[in-house]
Enzyme design. Structure first.
Site, PDB file in Angstrom:
ATOM      1  N   GLU A 181       0.784  -1.241  -0.136  1.00 20.85           N
ATOM      2  CA  GLU A 181      -0.089   0.067  -0.136  1.00 20.85           C
ATOM      3  C   GLU A 181       0.857   1.244  -0.054  1.00 20.85           C
ATOM      4  O   GLU A 181       0.678   2.322   0.782  1.00 20.85           O
ATOM      5  CB  GLU A 181      -0.941   0.027   1.013  1.00 20.85           C
ATOM      6  N   GLU A 261      -6.212  -8.452  -0.773  1.00 19.18           N
ATOM      7  CA  GLU A 261      -6.442  -8.286   0.729  1.00 19.18           C
ATOM      8  C   GLU A 261      -8.039  -8.148   0.589  1.00 19.18           C
ATOM      9  O   GLU A 261      -8.718  -7.024   0.476  1.00 19.18           O
ATOM     10  CB  GLU A 261      -6.027  -7.134   1.436  1.00 19.18           C
TER      11      GLU A 261
END
Ligand SMILES: *[C@@H]1O[C@H](CO)[C@@H](O)[C@H](O)[C@H]1NC(C)=O
Ligand SMILES: *[C@@H]1O[C@H](CO)[C@@H](O)[C@H](O)[C@H]1NC(C)=O
Ligand SMILES: *[C@@H]1O[C@H](CO)[C@@H](O)[C@H](O)[C@H]1NC(C)=O
Ligand SMILES: *[C@@H]1O[C@H](CO)[C@@H](O)[C@H](O)[C@H]1NC(C)=O
Ligand SMILES: *[C@@H]1O[C@H](CO)[C@@H](O)[C@H](O)[C@H]1NC(C)=O
Ligand SMILES: *[C@@H]1O[C@H](CO)[C@@H](O)[C@H](O)[C@H]1NC(C)=O
Length: 572
Positions: A181, A261
């Site tokens: 991220e 995810e």
């Protein structure tokens, strides 16, 4: 002519087939899919963090994941778990990553390795070692030369160990993540991503699929993605799957769709309600993802426990509790839940479920109440807690400056004047990270807490000992506050983690059976920082057979502490 041509064409096809190595894994941009051993391949994976589960239980948890119909597992490698001091490495016991990979391989599970250096993961400082902060001006997750040098050294230790476990080398690892991220971080430093790419290629070769993960929006992918690193996205159930994958397409116009995810539950914070995500919502969106042929990793499939001091925190400062149950399909203790069976049913529509028995939930045992004996106050047992003795300094030093990265530091000074009237003691610039217990000659005066309580009044005589016991409650794991300078129970020396029943939502701590012995008495040590009842009355803890991480306490910061600590026990 025709008769001659046919065998030739047949031969060419045969040659091409022979060119495909027996074990290979890669991306096919024509079929928008992964290819494994020359055939289109789609994975259904689940997250499990070996650092949050005792080694004793790894096999059991992996087998339960296999029996759910998963093809693969995904795990993070927390750098600070393996390099506690610069140049000192630990890959033993619960940190034996290679043994974990071998177990996954034996269980028939592929591995998606999120090698770091940064992992977030609600883990202390997002996996980055606190000793990096010894250089105070360091810019983490950037081309900062000291940061890159430390990363280079660590990756140079980790990846050579991982190379034999790559799929093409006979092991289970099909993909390796290089940053996590990154598009949500302020730095947006492409040179940093390029350095990581080069480093990973140097150690692992050109064949392995390297990837990144970012939030499913063009905005995040802008700084998180880099050509040569396959860009994947993450998103939660209940949203618009088409729109989320369209975001991935902005970076990867072709190639496999991947949600790295897919949240089966959510994390908790001390003092906030326990997070619950309904099974129906998760099952429905999972079905939508799989129906379009996309790859998915269920985060978490089993959450586990933040033992010892390993929990992280979010900003504005909110530390995460000891339990990382995550409302995942397998509970913190590895128990089969209703969510497990519902998701297994969805997976079974796409993958052949393995035959055989699912390992049963391990039995739990309520050992009952245990009475505790007071050992002493923190000040009385200082010699034992800090055998190296005090550090003298004109100005207070941070944990990092003291090279003590976890736990507690006691700051002691003398009151310079008589404070007969209540006198202000303040924490300027919100400087106490994260909670400080203040006493004068052993008399409690109050608590200073980051973001909560910045000023208290004290009284005392000139020359009295002013003690400030500072607790590190977990370093920020997400966002730009990574440069984060900065309760506990042990059974037989194993640190079960923090407990803070007054704050909730977690009231019980998970006790894995492997830390208990039956040959000699077990020793339980409790460090109680506020209003210990043991001096004035009997104090006790209780072993119970079910967890309570979903307490409905009033979430006020000044709630009175509970005196009974329920500990729950897993007994084989
Ligand atoms: C992984 O398992 C396969 C069989 O499935 C075996 O051939 C291989 O040697 C194992 N690799 C490692 C690194 O343990
Ligand atoms: C989902 O997103 C797609 C692409 O943006 C859009 O066309 C579609 O209408 C959305 N569906 C719903 C139910 O909002
Ligand atoms: C503090 O008060 C005591 C009397 O209670 C007095 O003897 C002493 O001199 C005072 N100390 C200072 C530094 O003012
Ligand atoms: C500290 O004492 C002052 C004066 O005695 C009082 O006005 C103030 O409210 C007190 N502050 C706290 C946090 O108790
Ligand atoms: C607990 O402490 C006692 C006394 O020090 C010791 O004899 C015993 O071995 C300890 N038990 C364990 C499991 O360490
Ligand atoms: C936690 O509490 C909420 C609200 O009381 C409830 O809806 C939920 O089902 C509970 N979850 C668990 C796992 O007990």
């Amino acid at each position: 002519m025709l008769r001659l041509l046919l065998p030739l064409a047949g031969l060419a096809a045969l040659l091409r087939a022979a060119n495909i190595p027996q074990r290979s894994f890669g991306i096919d941009y024509d079929c928008n899919c992964f290819v494994k051993d020359g055939r289109p391949f789609r994975y259904i994976s689940g997250s499990i963090h070996y650092s949050r589960i005792p080694r004793y239980y790894w096999k059991d948890r992996l087998l339960k994941m296999k029996m759910a119909g998963l093809d693969a597992i995904q795990t993070y490698v927390p750098w600070n778990y393996h390099e506690p001091q610069p140049g000192i490495y630990d890959f033993s016991g619960d940190r034996d990553l290679e043994y974990f990979l071998q177990l996954a391989n034996e269980t028939g599970l592929l591995v998606i390795l999120r090698a770091g250096p940064y992992i977030c993961a609600e883990w202390d400082m997002g996996g980055l070692p606190a000793w990096l902060l010894e250089k105070e001006s360091i810019v983490l997750r950037s081309s900062d030369s000291d940061y890159l040098a430390a990363v280079g050294k660590w990756i140079g230790v980790l990846l050579p160990k991982m190379k034999p476990h790559l799929y093409q080398n006979g092991g289970p690892i099909i993909m390796v993540q290089v940053e996590n991220e990154y598009g949500s971080y302020f730095a947006c430093d492409y040179d940093y991503l390029r350095s990581l790419q080069k480093l990973f290629r140097q150690h692992l070769g050109n064949e392995v699929v390297l990837f990144t993960t970012d939030g499913a929006s063009k905005l995040y992918l802008r700084c998180g993605a880099l050509q040569g690193l396959y860009a994947t996205v993450d998103f939660a159930p209940g949203g618009n799957v088409t729109a989320a994958f369209l975001a991935q397409r902005s970076s990867e116009p072709t190639g496999p769709l991947v949600n790295s995810e897919f949240y089966t539950g959510w994390l908790d914070h001390w003092g906030h309600r326990h997070s619950v995500v309904p099974t129906q919502t998760v099952a429905k969106t999972l079905n939508e993802i799989l129906a379009r042929g996309a790859n998915v990793n269920l985060y978490m499939f089993i959450g586990g426990t933040n033992f010892a001091y390993w929990n992280g925190a979010n900003m504005p400062y909110m530390p995460q509790p000891t339990s990382y149950d995550y409302d995942a399909p397998l509970s913190e203790a590895g128990d089969l839940t209703e969510k497990y069976f519902a998701l297994r049913e969805v997976i079974g529509m796409y993958n052949r479920l393995p035959e055989g028995l699912i390992p049963p939930t391990t039995p739990k045992f309520a050992y009952g109440k245990i009475f505790l004996q007071k050992v002493g106050t923190v000040v009385e047992v200082l010699d034992k807690l800090s055998p190296a003795g005090p550090v003298k300094s004109t100005y207070p030093l941070t944990f990092v400056q003291l090279k003590q990265y976890f736990g507690f530091v006691l700051y002691r000074t003398m009151l310079p004047k008589n404070c007969t009237e209540p006198t202000q003691l303040s924490s300027p610039l919100n400087g106490v990270h994260d909670r400080a217990y203040v006493s004068v000659d052993g008399v409690p005066q109050g608590v200073l807490e980051r973001g909560e309580s910045l000023m208290i009044n004290i009284t005392g005589k000139a020359g009295a000992n002013l003690d400030i016991l500072v607790e590190n409650m977990g370093r920020v794991n997400f966002g730009r506050y990574n440069n984060d300078f900065k309760g506990q129970i042990w059974i037989n020396g194993f640190n079960l983690g923090r407990y803070w029943p007054a704050r909730g939502p977690q009231l019980t701590l998970f006790v894995p059976s492997n830390i208990l012995v039956s040959s000699v008495p077990n020793n339980i040590t409790v460090l109680e920082l506020e209003s210990s009842p043991c001096s004035t009355q009997m104090c006790e803890i209780e072993f119970v057979d079910r967890p309570d991480i979903n307490a409905t306490t009033q979430y006020a910061s000044n709630a009175p502490p509970l005196f009974v600590r329920d500990t729950w026990l897993n007994h084989l």
